[in-house]
Write an enzyme that holds these catalytic residues in place. Structure first.
Site: not given
Ligand code: ARG
Length: 455
Positions: A153, A274, A280, A287
């Site tokens: 979980h 970024s 960042k 992704e």
């Protein structure tokens, strides 16, 4: 090509919906291979003369050179790769070109070209999966002892090793590999010689073309030969399952690279910054691997839908088989290579992982197991006592291992100082010696097994 029966040229819209050359030009190598095998067989069978076969073969060689050099005239007016090649052949060698299409139809021609292409894509995928497994095995070996939290979980559950975690993916990609190998064996039958749909009245030798094209045998039914696309559907189903596995690992990399987790770092080679937030470091490759699943699974659904309810034999609907298959395997190819790149690139952060492995009362099960083993307490009662210990530790803001012995003895008088030995994540992981368990020895055993399986 069919001018005999027609008086007028096709409408512009008719041409626009019909033309496929921009997509199926990708089949040029397979198309030339099929034509070479077919022409040689026709000559051997006495269906065309050896001189004509030689002339045709020479013309096909010239076409190959033209395509490789980027000077071949791909023309929309000739619709697809098959007719573009034939039209060019006629320009190069004259009317003899027309003999190549004896005992053949574009229906069995495209079925053959496409099968050859998918077979090649499957072979490439198998090789890429093998490489990805290799990358995972290297990292698993390096981190067979590195502790990290195991989750259920996505909540801390029990300590595992990073090597063990990576080996879970070696298993998944191993199954993917054998799934593709099974599909390859099943698809390796030759449609060529099915002709338009009913077979050919010429004395063709389908076993000869099968051998020339590396097929195991000719397909046994000409109607099936020109209409079957399940070989592509099967390959795409396996691609979709494989993409699902890739997306799970990609998701974990996304999670692990957050500052909150900080379990792994990706180098500049596999991170992006970024344009506005200078701090960042984004795991874009992970992704995008995660997202490719959409394209890959979508392609499978697209062709499933095209094929549903088509009567035998060939229908032009089937021309819509190529875009999804190309898209599917282009995406899978990129995703597999990007994942292998990331796995090789990532740097584990063992201190962060070790700290997290010990947090969240991850050795609670070990305490309960100790109560069962040492004090012969039934597991349900041991579970209850341990729950109380966790509650106590939580209230005090400490780990289980930091509780006083007297605290534990208040819960169960027979507990001794021995219990602390099982409360570290190291001891917890090392104790899981069951076959396939996370104990470093077991992980090494599986790494060894996989190395042998792969050699
Ligand atoms: N371009 C066609 C395809 O990809 C080739 C087969 C065409 N056959 C036909 N009878 N029109 O499916």
């Amino acid at each position: 090509m069919w001018g005999g029966r027609f008086n007028a040229r096709p409408d512009e819209i008719m041409q626009a919906i019909n033309v496929s050359i921009e997509v199926d030009k990708r089949l040029w190598q397979q198309d030339l291979a099929g034509s070479r095998a077919h022409a040689a067989m026709l000559a051997k069978q006495g269906i065309i003369s050896f001189e004509d076969a030689k002339l045709i073969a020479g013309g096909l060689d010239t076409i190959e050179t033209e395509i490789r050099d980027g000077v071949f005239p791909f023309r929309h007016e000739f619709e697809d790769i098959h007719m573009n090649v034939e039209a060019r052949l006629r320009e190069l060698i004259g009317t003899t070109a027309g003999r190549l299409h004896t005992a053949r139809s574009r229906n069995d021609q495209v079925a053959t070209d496409f099968r050859l292409w998918v077979r090649g894509a499957v072979d490439a995928t198998i090789a890429e999966l093998y490489d990805l497994q290799g990358a995972l095995l290297e990292r698993a070996e390096e981190h067979a002892d590195t502790l990290m939290p195991g989750f259920t979980h996505l909540q801390p559950a029990q300590p595992v090793t990073f090597g063990h975690h990576l080996m879970a993916y070696v298993e998944m990609f191993g199954r993917d590999r054998t799934r593709f190998a099974d599909a390859r064996a099943r698809m390796n039958e030759n449609p060529l010689g099915s002709a338009a749909l009913a077979g050919s009245p010429f004395p063709i030798d389908r076993f000869a073309t099968s051998e020339a094209l590396g097929f195991d045998r000719p397909m046994g039914n000409s109607l099936d030969g020109v209409s079957a696309r399940d070989f592509a559907l099967e390959a795409m189903s396996h691609a979709a399952i494989c993409a699902g596995h890739l997306s799970r690992l990609a998701e974990e990399i996304v999670i692990w690279t957050t500052p909150q987790f900080g379990f792994v770092k990706l180098s500049d080679a596999f991170s992006t910054g970024s344009s506005i937030m200078p701090q960042k470091r984004n795991p874009d490759a992970a992704e995008l691997v995660r997202a490719k699943t959409g394209r890959i699974t979508g392609s499978l659904i697209a062709l499933m839908t095209v094929m549903k309810g088509l009567p035998l034999a060939y229908s032009k609907d089937m021309q819509e088989d190529k875009p999804p298959v190309f898209e599917c395997f282009d995406a899978l190819d990129l995703a597999l290579r990007a994942m292998a790149g990331m796995v090789r690139d990532l740097v584990a952060q063992p201190e962060k992982m070790r700290a997290a492995a010990g947090a969240g009362f991850s050795t609670a099960t070990d305490l309960a197991d100790w109560l069962v083993r040492t004090l012969n307490i039934p597991f349900r009662d041991a579970h209850h006592i341990t729950g109380a210990a966790v509650k106590l530790a939580e209230g005090k803001g400490v780990d289980l291992a930091q509780l006083e012995l007297s605290d534990l003895q208040n819960l169960e008088a027979r507990i001794t100082g021995d219990v602390y030995k099982v409360l570290t994540p190291e001891a917890s992981a090392a104790s899981r010696q069951s076959y396939g368990g996370t104990a470093p020895d077991q992980v090494r055993l599986q790494i060894q097994r996989w190395k042998e399986l792969r050699s």
